[in-house]
Motif scaffolding. Structure first.
Motif, PDB file in Angstrom:
ATOM      1  N   ARG A 367       0.816  -1.227   0.000  1.00  0.00           N
ATOM      2  CA  ARG A 367       0.000   0.000   0.000  1.00  0.00           C
ATOM      3  C   ARG A 367       0.850   1.278   0.000  1.00  0.00           C
ATOM      4  O   ARG A 367       0.494   2.283  -0.633  1.00  0.00           O
ATOM      5  CB  ARG A 367      -0.931  -0.007   1.216  1.00  0.00           C
ATOM      6  N   GLY A 368       1.984   1.248   0.707  1.00  0.00           N
ATOM      7  CA  GLY A 368       2.843   2.431   0.762  1.00  0.00           C
ATOM      8  C   GLY A 368       3.371   2.795  -0.617  1.00  0.00           C
ATOM      9  O   GLY A 368       3.389   3.974  -1.007  1.00  0.00           O
ATOM     10  N   ALA A 369       3.810   1.783  -1.373  1.00  0.00           N
ATOM     11  CA  ALA A 369       4.316   2.051  -2.729  1.00  0.00           C
ATOM     12  C   ALA A 369       3.183   2.535  -3.623  1.00  0.00           C
ATOM     13  O   ALA A 369       3.365   3.436  -4.454  1.00  0.00           O
ATOM     14  CB  ALA A 369       4.950   0.795  -3.313  1.00  0.00           C
ATOM     15  N   ALA A 370       1.996   1.942  -3.453  1.00  0.00           N
ATOM     16  CA  ALA A 370       0.842   2.387  -4.243  1.00  0.00           C
ATOM     17  C   ALA A 370       0.561   3.859  -3.964  1.00  0.00           C
ATOM     18  O   ALA A 370       0.285   4.644  -4.876  1.00  0.00           O
ATOM     19  CB  ALA A 370      -0.381   1.536  -3.903  1.00  0.00           C
ATOM     20  N   ARG A 371       0.670   4.224  -2.716  1.00  0.00           N
ATOM     21  CA  ARG A 371       0.424   5.611  -2.333  1.00  0.00           C
ATOM     22  C   ARG A 371       1.456   6.542  -2.965  1.00  0.00           C
ATOM     23  O   ARG A 371       1.120   7.595  -3.504  1.00  0.00           O
ATOM     24  CB  ARG A 371       0.488   5.701  -0.817  1.00  0.00           C
ATOM     25  N   GLU A 374       0.585   7.235  -6.417  1.00  0.00           N
ATOM     26  CA  GLU A 374      -0.803   7.703  -6.608  1.00  0.00           C
ATOM     27  C   GLU A 374      -1.682   6.610  -7.203  1.00  0.00           C
ATOM     28  O   GLU A 374      -2.504   6.854  -8.089  1.00  0.00           O
ATOM     29  CB  GLU A 374      -0.837   8.973  -7.475  1.00  0.00           C
ATOM     30  N   LEU A 375      -1.487   5.391  -6.703  1.00  0.00           N
ATOM     31  CA  LEU A 375      -2.269   4.252  -7.202  1.00  0.00           C
ATOM     32  C   LEU A 375      -3.037   3.544  -6.080  1.00  0.00           C
ATOM     33  O   LEU A 375      -3.472   2.403  -6.235  1.00  0.00           O
ATOM     34  CB  LEU A 375      -1.343   3.240  -7.887  1.00  0.00           C
ATOM     35  N   GLU A 376      -3.195   4.245  -4.961  1.00  0.00           N
ATOM     36  CA  GLU A 376      -3.822   3.586  -3.808  1.00  0.00           C
ATOM     37  C   GLU A 376      -5.283   3.208  -4.084  1.00  0.00           C
ATOM     38  O   GLU A 376      -5.817   2.300  -3.447  1.00  0.00           O
ATOM     39  CB  GLU A 376      -3.744   4.523  -2.602  1.00  0.00           C
ATOM     40  N   HIS A 377      -5.902   3.863  -5.034  1.00  0.00           N
ATOM     41  CA  HIS A 377      -7.283   3.509  -5.378  1.00  0.00           C
ATOM     42  C   HIS A 377      -7.335   2.193  -6.161  1.00  0.00           C
ATOM     43  O   HIS A 377      -8.400   1.600  -6.312  1.00  0.00           O
ATOM     44  CB  HIS A 377      -7.909   4.619  -6.239  1.00  0.00           C
ATOM     45  N   PHE A 382      -6.571  -4.690  -0.134  1.00  0.00           N
ATOM     46  CA  PHE A 382      -7.738  -5.466  -0.583  1.00  0.00           C
ATOM     47  C   PHE A 382      -9.071  -4.767  -0.297  1.00  0.00           C
ATOM     48  O   PHE A 382     -10.086  -5.431  -0.036  1.00  0.00           O
ATOM     49  CB  PHE A 382      -7.726  -6.850   0.070  1.00  0.00           C
ATOM     50  N   ALA A 383      -9.085  -3.454  -0.315  1.00  0.00           N
ATOM     51  CA  ALA A 383     -10.381  -2.781  -0.146  1.00  0.00           C
ATOM     52  C   ALA A 383     -11.271  -3.126  -1.342  1.00  0.00           C
ATOM     53  O   ALA A 383     -10.782  -3.266  -2.472  1.00  0.00           O
ATOM     54  CB  ALA A 383     -10.183  -1.277  -0.059  1.00  0.00           C
ATOM     55  N   PRO A 384     -12.600  -3.259  -1.121  1.00  0.00           N
ATOM     56  CA  PRO A 384     -13.508  -3.563  -2.225  1.00  0.00           C
ATOM     57  C   PRO A 384     -13.335  -2.559  -3.362  1.00  0.00           C
ATOM     58  O   PRO A 384     -13.205  -1.362  -3.117  1.00  0.00           O
ATOM     59  CB  PRO A 384     -14.897  -3.441  -1.582  1.00  0.00           C
ATOM     60  N   GLY A 385     -13.303  -3.089  -4.587  1.00  0.00           N
ATOM     61  CA  GLY A 385     -13.178  -2.217  -5.760  1.00  0.00           C
ATOM     62  C   GLY A 385     -11.760  -2.114  -6.288  1.00  0.00           C
ATOM     63  O   GLY A 385     -11.555  -1.709  -7.434  1.00  0.00           O
ATOM     64  N   THR A 386     -10.753  -2.455  -5.462  1.00  0.00           N
ATOM     65  CA  THR A 386      -9.382  -2.442  -5.981  1.00  0.00           C
ATOM     66  C   THR A 386      -9.198  -3.633  -6.921  1.00  0.00           C
ATOM     67  O   THR A 386      -9.954  -4.618  -6.864  1.00  0.00           O
ATOM     68  CB  THR A 386      -8.341  -2.526  -4.841  1.00  0.00           C
TER      69      THR A 386
END
Ligand code: GUN
Ligand code: ZN
Length: 441
Positions: A367-371, A374-377, A382-386
């Motif tokens: 998640r940190g790298a995604a953030r 700018e790809l945390e969405h 594993f939040a729903p919709g990812t």
């Protein structure tokens, strides 16, 4: 998926772990960590539908794959890696500038050939999947065909990939040199055809300040500005302050700049989507500037140790509020496996009296790298919709790992030992958008 599974549903069962937020640096991170032993990861049409407890199994409309006894994590993200350098990984006896001349430039020259580029891109992306990495920000070579091949291969696999043609118009062999006008035309064409298409994004990629003229750096900054509104903006990737000889060289090439980082800043290359590799020899002013613009550092401990570049101080970056994402930096780094990156990272930090917890390490490569990108969405948890980029890991392989797992008393102890001892041989399966793309018997 098959005709009798029209909703494209899939339920994976195993020990699910992901992060709800940044766990910080303490060993106690219970409210940031979601651990669901024998839990259910429900995937629909390539996206996460839900994470459910063992006691709440899905109904019969969900086809199941049973990975009980395995660890299910979001696919790792590698924010700095060089695709063509698989060919020279683990090359003996050189520090950065020699290593570039002796090994890296000759290897990259081969990618002028579209067929080499095509095969190299396929090999590289499959290698990422084998190592538990499902998304990456990647250096191609100076040849347009090499980034073209990476985009095309990633598109076929459905992978999240950020890459771009390397910019180099000086201080490099003639067969790797571009010029400002041709480079700009190539970038514009690649941006028009690939940026924001499916899961692909373009990164303006000046190799480092030594190999681009001021005119080329200005052109690169112009691209970022011109396309700032296009699909969230272009990315920028480069190297900064990696090695002390390199830093001295840059100071000589750009005598008017306050620092190495300032060279990029003056050319408009620092944005929220800029990923700068290494940053070992930055100063406080540089760090404050990076925090102000929201650029991130790709911490590449394996590479920094292998090339003898120095010890990156993560605590210093953290206190300056600069985002840090661990990266393999293959082929300066010696493994594509982000668990090995974290193991080397732990040791680099230990030499400086810092401690990388399993929570912070595993957060940082998901998640940190995604953030930072700018790809945390989209990825990293594993939040729903990812998108369902999932890696199934074996908790243990062989006598030593099994014994250590048996002896662990807490979840953190178990995960820390796993992070330090496991590697790509522990990967059992890799899913991208819910599709099984790699598995081992
Ligand atoms: N600096 C400029 N090019 C490179 C490269 O390919 N690898 C690393 N580690 N540093 C660089
Ligand atoms: Zn690099």
């Amino acid at each position: 998926m098959t005709a009798n599974n029209p909703a494209q549903r899939l339920a994976l069962c195993g020990d699910i772990l992901h992060f709800l937020r940044d766990p910080g640096w303490g060993e106690d991170a219970t409210d940031a960590v979601h651990f669901e032993p024998d839990g259910w990861l429900l995937i629909e049409a390539g996206r996460v539908h839900a994470v459910r407890a063992a006691s709440d199994p899905p109904d019969a409309s969900w086809p199941r794959q049973d990975w009980r006894g395995h660890l299910l994590l979001p696919g790792f993200i590698d924010p700095h890696v060089h695709a063509p350098q698989l060919d020279v990984i683990a090359s003996y006896g050189a520090a950065l500038l020699d290593w570039l001349e002796r090994y890296t430039f000759p290897a990259e020259a081969r990618y002028a050939d579209p067929e080499q580029s095509r095969q190299g891109a396929e090999r590289f992306l499959h290698a990422l999947l084998e190592h538990g990495t499902t998304a990456a920000m990647v250096f191609a070579t100076v040849h347009k065909t090499s980034s073209e091949a990476l985009f095309a291969a990633a598109q076929r696999l459905g992978m999240r990939l950020i890459t771009g043609k390397v910019l180099m118009d000086r201080n490099c062999p003639a067969n790797l040199r571009d010029d400002v006008a041709q480079a700009e035309a190539d970038c514009e064409d690649l941006i028009a055809r690939w940026h924001g298409v499916d899961r692909l994004a373009y990164a303006v990629t000046p190799r480092f300040a030594a190999t681009s003229s001021p005119e080329q750096l200005a052109m690169a900054g112009g691209l970022l500005q011109r396309h700032a509104q296009r699909a969230g903006g272009l990315y920028m990737q480069t190297h900064v302050a990696e090695n002390r000889d390199e830093v001295r060289w840059i100071a000589g090439l750009f005598p008017d700049s306050r620092s190495y980082l300032d060279v990029y800043d003056r050319h408009g290359l620092l944005t929220r989507r800029s990923m700068l590799a290494h940053g070992i020899w930055l100063d406080d002013t540089d760090r404050a500037r990076m925090a102000q613009v929201g650029s991130s550092i790709a911490f590449s401990p394996s590479s920094n140790l292998f090339l003898g570049s120095g010890l990156f101080d993560w605590a210093q970056a953290e206190s300056a509020r600069v985002g840090v994402a661990p990266a393999s930096d293959v082929g300066g780094g010696t493994s594509l496996c982000q668990l090995r990156t974290l193991t080397d990272g732990y040791k680099v930090l230990a030499l400086q009296g810092q401690r990388l917890t399993a929570w912070q390490g595993l957060y940082a490569v998901t998640r940190g790298a995604a953030r930072a990108l700018e790809l945390e969405h989209e990825i990293g948890h594993f939040a729903p919709g990812t998108l369902a980029d999932v890696v199934v890991w074996r908790w243990a392989m062989g006598t030593v790992q099994h014994r250590r797992q048996d002896m662990a008393r807490s979840l953190h102890e178990r995960l820390f030992a796993w992070m330090l001892l496991a590697d790509e041989r522990n990967v059992a399966a890799t899913y991208v958008q819910g599709r099984l793309l790699y598995s081992t018997p």
